[in-house]
Structure formats: structure tokens, C-alpha cells
Design a protein around this motif. Structure first.
Motif, PDB file in Angstrom:
ATOM      1  N   LYS A  50      -9.406  -2.871   0.188  1.00 54.56           N
ATOM      2  CA  LYS A  50      -8.738  -2.416   1.412  1.00 54.56           C
ATOM      3  C   LYS A  50      -9.742  -2.331   2.561  1.00 54.56           C
ATOM      4  CE  LYS A  50      -5.061   0.251  -0.823  1.00 54.56           C
ATOM      5  NZ  LYS A  50      -4.402   1.577  -0.924  1.00 54.56           N
ATOM      6  N   HIS A 103       0.854  -1.180   0.000  1.00 59.71           N
ATOM      7  CA  HIS A 103       0.000   0.000   0.000  1.00 59.71           C
ATOM      8  C   HIS A 103       0.897   1.239   0.000  1.00 59.71           C
ATOM      9  CE1 HIS A 103      -3.509  -2.358   2.077  1.00 59.71           C
ATOM     10  NE2 HIS A 103      -3.366  -2.655   0.801  1.00 59.71           N
ATOM     11  N   GLY A 119       1.910  -5.483   3.750  1.00 57.51           N
ATOM     12  CA  GLY A 119       1.341  -6.551   4.565  1.00 57.51           C
ATOM     13  C   GLY A 119       1.971  -7.869   4.149  1.00 57.51           C
ATOM     14  N   ALA A 165       3.380   1.204   3.092  1.00 59.27           N
ATOM     15  CA  ALA A 165       3.165   0.054   3.977  1.00 59.27           C
ATOM     16  C   ALA A 165       3.166  -1.235   3.167  1.00 59.27           C
ATOM     17  CB  ALA A 165       1.852   0.202   4.734  1.00 59.27           C
ATOM     18  N   SER A 190      -5.616   3.889   5.657  1.00 61.02           N
ATOM     19  CA  SER A 190      -5.026   2.712   5.017  1.00 61.02           C
ATOM     20  C   SER A 190      -6.102   1.709   4.612  1.00 61.02           C
ATOM     21  CB  SER A 190      -4.019   2.042   5.951  1.00 61.02           C
ATOM     22  OG  SER A 190      -2.890   2.865   6.173  1.00 61.02           O
ATOM     23  N   PHE A 244      -6.737  -5.988   7.100  1.00 60.14           N
ATOM     24  CA  PHE A 244      -5.618  -6.926   6.959  1.00 60.14           C
ATOM     25  C   PHE A 244      -5.707  -7.864   8.165  1.00 60.14           C
ATOM     26  CE2 PHE A 244      -1.247  -8.239   7.944  1.00 60.14           C
ATOM     27  CZ  PHE A 244      -0.857  -8.792   6.728  1.00 60.14           C
ATOM     28  N   TYR A 267       1.513  -6.147   9.262  1.00 55.16           N
ATOM     29  CA  TYR A 267       1.357  -4.938   8.463  1.00 55.16           C
ATOM     30  C   TYR A 267       2.435  -3.966   8.919  1.00 55.16           C
ATOM     31  CZ  TYR A 267      -1.115  -1.436   5.673  1.00 55.16           C
ATOM     32  OH  TYR A 267      -1.460  -0.516   4.716  1.00 55.16           O
TER      33      TYR A 267
END
Length: 241
Positions: free
Chosen positions: A35, A6, A214, A212, A24, A38, A192
Motif C-alpha cells: 500500500k 482496501h 481501486g 475503498a 489508506s 495507487f 480510487y
């Protein structure tokens, strides 16, 4: 290993005048079907709040809420303890909303902007008794090594704040050219990783400030810092909603 990246400029953004909010994950009026969360991580908001402004009294329930001030002074008040409590950079705040809580969050400064991360984690147990806690974490204790901030009540780490989920929040500050290997709790967990500042390479992917990644379905992963950098790790069970 499974990865999702991301980039900072792919986040949702809302300009409320007094609040500049980056999302996020889908939040409020911003929705992105790719999104939603996560694992058990439901919300990661990167907020900038104008002086003397903030969120008036509002309710939450059945969510573990973690707030990490980065700059400025946050003031918190809730119906469990009806007085304003300051939270400053170096501190972390946790609140288990459980059966229901009413709270307010404001910028406690008259002339300085407040910058913070607010994180929501889906609890493993619903309708628990609401609770609040906060703690100071020494910056020196995360230079080149992992500093654990938040863990589950079942975790034996007695230096961390506690929440009702088998999660782990931690930070590290890396100097230019340094490396680090992150070890996951289990293959049922994912991490994450938010780049608070700087530039790092994680498993051949370059991440800059507020980018970011994950990572899941692995035991560990490695990273190297391309300059001085600060990282936030949010490790959670990879539950499906």
C-alpha cells in the motif's frame, strides 16, 4: 478490469491522543509494502483532530495537497498569506506545494472534533510556483449525479479547483436502490473509490463505510447503492514509482 480492495479495518492507524489518523497508504511510521500508492495517488488520510489542536507549521514541496473537511472547522495558514483561513464542510481546499511552502492546519473549534480527508497527489510537473485555493460546493449538486471538485489546469472545467496533475476528484450521494456508471478519462487512468458512508455494490464487491476499491484497466464500471451512501472518487494516471 483490475481491482484492489482496501477494507476500512485494513488501514494503518495512529493514535496520537489529539489526532486519530487512518492511512489508506503508507504514511509516517506506518509502512505497508503493498500500500505505497495507487497510481499518482500517494496519500489518503482520514483524520479526526481534537478541539483546538492541529499540525504546527511544517514544510511541503512538490506535492498537490487536497483537503476535504467532513465535520467541524479547519483553519489553515501558510507563508503565502499569513492569516488563518477557515475551511468548513461543503468546501474543498487545494495547495500546490511546488518549490516549497510552510503551512499550519488546526481545528478551529474549541469544543467540536474536526473530521477530514487529506489527499496527496504526485504532480506531473515539479518545482512549480506554490499556490492555494478553496471553494464551496453545493451538496444538492451531487445528489444522484457526479459533482466534480478538482481537475487539471489543462481541463476545460472552469467550475473545479485546479492542480498540476491529470487527475479528477469528484463526489456523489446516492439514495437507496439507485445506480450509477462511472466513466474513466482514459485506460491509462485508474479510480480510487472511498465509501464515505453507507453501503454500495461496485462490480459485485460490497463496500461499507470507509471501505475503498481501486479500479483500473477499464473504460467504466457500475455501482448500486444498498442504502443512502456518499462516495468520493479520486481518478489519477496509473504512474509507476
Amino acid at each position: 478490469m483490475k481491482k484492489v480492495i482496501h477494507k476500512a479495518d485494513s488501514r494503518g492507524f495512529a493514535n496520537h491522543g489529539w489526532l486519530q489518523a487512518n492511512h489508506s497508504f503508507s504514511f509516517a511510521s506506518w509502512h505497508n509494502a503493498e500500500k505505497l500508492h495507487f497510481g499518482a495517488l500517494r496519500v489518503l488520510n482520514d483524520d479526526i483532530i481534537a478541539p483546538k489542536m492541529g499540525f504546527g507549521t511544517h514544510p511541503h514541496d512538490n506535492m498537490e495537497i487536497i483537503t476535504i473537511p467532513l465535520k467541524g472547522v479547519l483553519k489553515h495558514r501558510d507563508n503565502m498569506k499569513d492569516e488563518w483561513q477557515p475551511v468548513v464542510p461543503g468546501e474543498v481546499q487545494v495547495m500546490s506545494a511546488g518549490t516549497g511552502v510552510q503551512h499550519s492546519e488546526i481545528n478551529g473549534s474549541v469544543d467540536e472534533y474536526l473530521s477530514l480527508f487529506q489527499i496527496w497527489i504526485i504532480p506531473e510537473e515539479r518545482n512549480v510556483a506554490p499556490r492555494y485555493d478553496q471553494k464551496v460546493f453545493n451538496t444538492e449538486d451531487r445528489k444522484g449525479k457526479l459533482q466534480t471538485l478538482v481537475t487539471s489546469f489543462e481541463d476545460k472545467d472552469d467550475e473545479s479547483l485546479k492542480i498540476h496533475q491529470d487527475a479528477k476528484l469528484s463526489r456523489i450521494d446516492l439514495s437507496n436502490g439507485s445506480t450509477f456508471k462511472y466513466q474513466l478519462k482514459s485506460k491509462e487512468h485508474g479510480v480510487y473509490v472511498m465509501t464515505i458512508s453507507g453501503e454500495v455494490e461496485i462490480e459485485k464487491d460490497i463496500l461499507n463505510t470507509r471501505d475503498a476499491i481501486g479500479i483500473s484497466e477499464t473504460d467504466s464500471f457500475s455501482m448500486s447503492s444498498k442504502g443512502d451512501s456518499e462516495l468520493l472518487f479520486i481518478e489519477v494516471p496509473m504512474i509507476k514509482l
